[in-house]
Write a protein that holds these residues in place. Sequence first.
Motif, PDB file in Angstrom:
ATOM      1  N   THR A  85       0.843  -1.188   0.000  1.00  0.00           N
ATOM      2  CA  THR A  85       0.000   0.000   0.000  1.00  0.00           C
ATOM      3  C   THR A  85       0.885   1.246   0.000  1.00  0.00           C
ATOM      4  OG1 THR A  85      -0.092   0.258   2.415  1.00  0.00           O
ATOM      5  CG2 THR A  85      -1.673  -1.273   1.408  1.00  0.00           C
ATOM      6  N   GLN A  86       0.259   2.389  -0.221  1.00  0.00           N
ATOM      7  CA  GLN A  86       1.000   3.644  -0.288  1.00  0.00           C
ATOM      8  C   GLN A  86       1.650   4.009   1.050  1.00  0.00           C
ATOM      9  OE1 GLN A  86      -1.745   6.718  -1.351  1.00  0.00           O
ATOM     10  NE2 GLN A  86      -3.057   6.426   0.447  1.00  0.00           N
TER      11      GLN A  86
ATOM     12  N   ALA B  82       5.336   3.702   0.861  1.00  0.00           N
ATOM     13  CA  ALA B  82       5.994   4.409  -0.239  1.00  0.00           C
ATOM     14  C   ALA B  82       7.399   4.871   0.144  1.00  0.00           C
ATOM     15  CB  ALA B  82       5.147   5.601  -0.678  1.00  0.00           C
TER      16      ALA B  82
ATOM     17  N   HIS C 298       9.214   5.925  -7.567  1.00  0.00           N
ATOM     18  CA  HIS C 298       7.972   6.426  -6.988  1.00  0.00           C
ATOM     19  C   HIS C 298       6.998   5.259  -6.838  1.00  0.00           C
ATOM     20  CE1 HIS C 298       4.497   8.942  -6.195  1.00  0.00           C
ATOM     21  NE2 HIS C 298       3.864   8.356  -7.204  1.00  0.00           N
ATOM     22  N   TRP C 299       6.567   4.997  -5.614  1.00  0.00           N
ATOM     23  CA  TRP C 299       5.687   3.851  -5.389  1.00  0.00           C
ATOM     24  C   TRP C 299       4.350   4.067  -6.084  1.00  0.00           C
ATOM     25  CZ3 TRP C 299       0.867   2.615  -3.708  1.00  0.00           C
ATOM     26  CH2 TRP C 299       0.621   1.264  -3.431  1.00  0.00           C
ATOM     27  N   GLN C 300       3.888   3.030  -6.736  1.00  0.00           N
ATOM     28  CA  GLN C 300       2.552   2.992  -7.299  1.00  0.00           C
ATOM     29  C   GLN C 300       2.031   1.576  -7.126  1.00  0.00           C
ATOM     30  OE1 GLN C 300       2.654   3.232 -11.727  1.00  0.00           O
ATOM     31  NE2 GLN C 300       4.850   3.624 -11.432  1.00  0.00           N
ATOM     32  N   ARG C 301       0.767   1.401  -7.320  1.00  0.00           N
ATOM     33  CA  ARG C 301       0.161   0.109  -6.990  1.00  0.00           C
ATOM     34  C   ARG C 301       0.843  -1.052  -7.718  1.00  0.00           C
ATOM     35  NH1 ARG C 301      -3.578  -3.765  -7.883  1.00  0.00           N
ATOM     36  NH2 ARG C 301      -4.920  -4.327  -6.119  1.00  0.00           N
TER      37      ARG C 301
END
Length: 218
Positions: free
Chosen positions: A5-6, A9, A76-79
């Motif tokens: 999950t974010q 991140a 950059h975190w993304q799903r």
Amino acid sequence: MNCLTQHYADLWQTCFDPAIRDDGFTRAIPTADCSPNPAVSRPSASSPDPDGLAAEAPSLTHPPAGTLRWDALTAHWQRGCALRTDLERRQALLEIDVLVAMALGLSVDELIQIYEVQFPVMRAYEQADRYDATGRRLPNTGRKEAGARELREALREHDGESPVSVSWAIDNGLQTRARTFYPPFTPVDRVDDYRAAYRVFTARLANRQVTPEPVTDG
């Protein structure tokens, strides 16, 4: 494994190394590819195979939203950065087993012996498990999972090619959960996968050995 999950991140960004884009699993596995304009079947991108030891992954007709290809991962975190399918997460776990064993100086036979002797329940589960073309694990009675009985009934008259949709009650009958599984439904073999991963990692590490520069008198 944890950055689902974010909220993770910051951890993902801290640990991210651009070199991860050149990495990949030790074998091609079906992945639910959510990269922009993904190819239907792209084993070389979803699971790079520089060692030539992976089989081509089956194409996915109706994959659910899933994981980005290795070469599309971003700091950059993304799903899509997370390992989301059951088969991807299983592969990551067994490859971690192999890497830890290698770090401890264990042979692949010693790793397999530990698995077979110390983890009989996991071994029994793996012998019963089947995965569909999108990497989703089918519920089974060996694990005593919800939906296992309904799926078993649906598969009795299955043609072996069509998607199988099943539903079952949850929350004491207050809700219904529905799932669709896409053939082929394939078993797994952790011992074979350990051996394949050990062989590939051994080759990769050998290829990445750096020859030190000769020392010259200054």
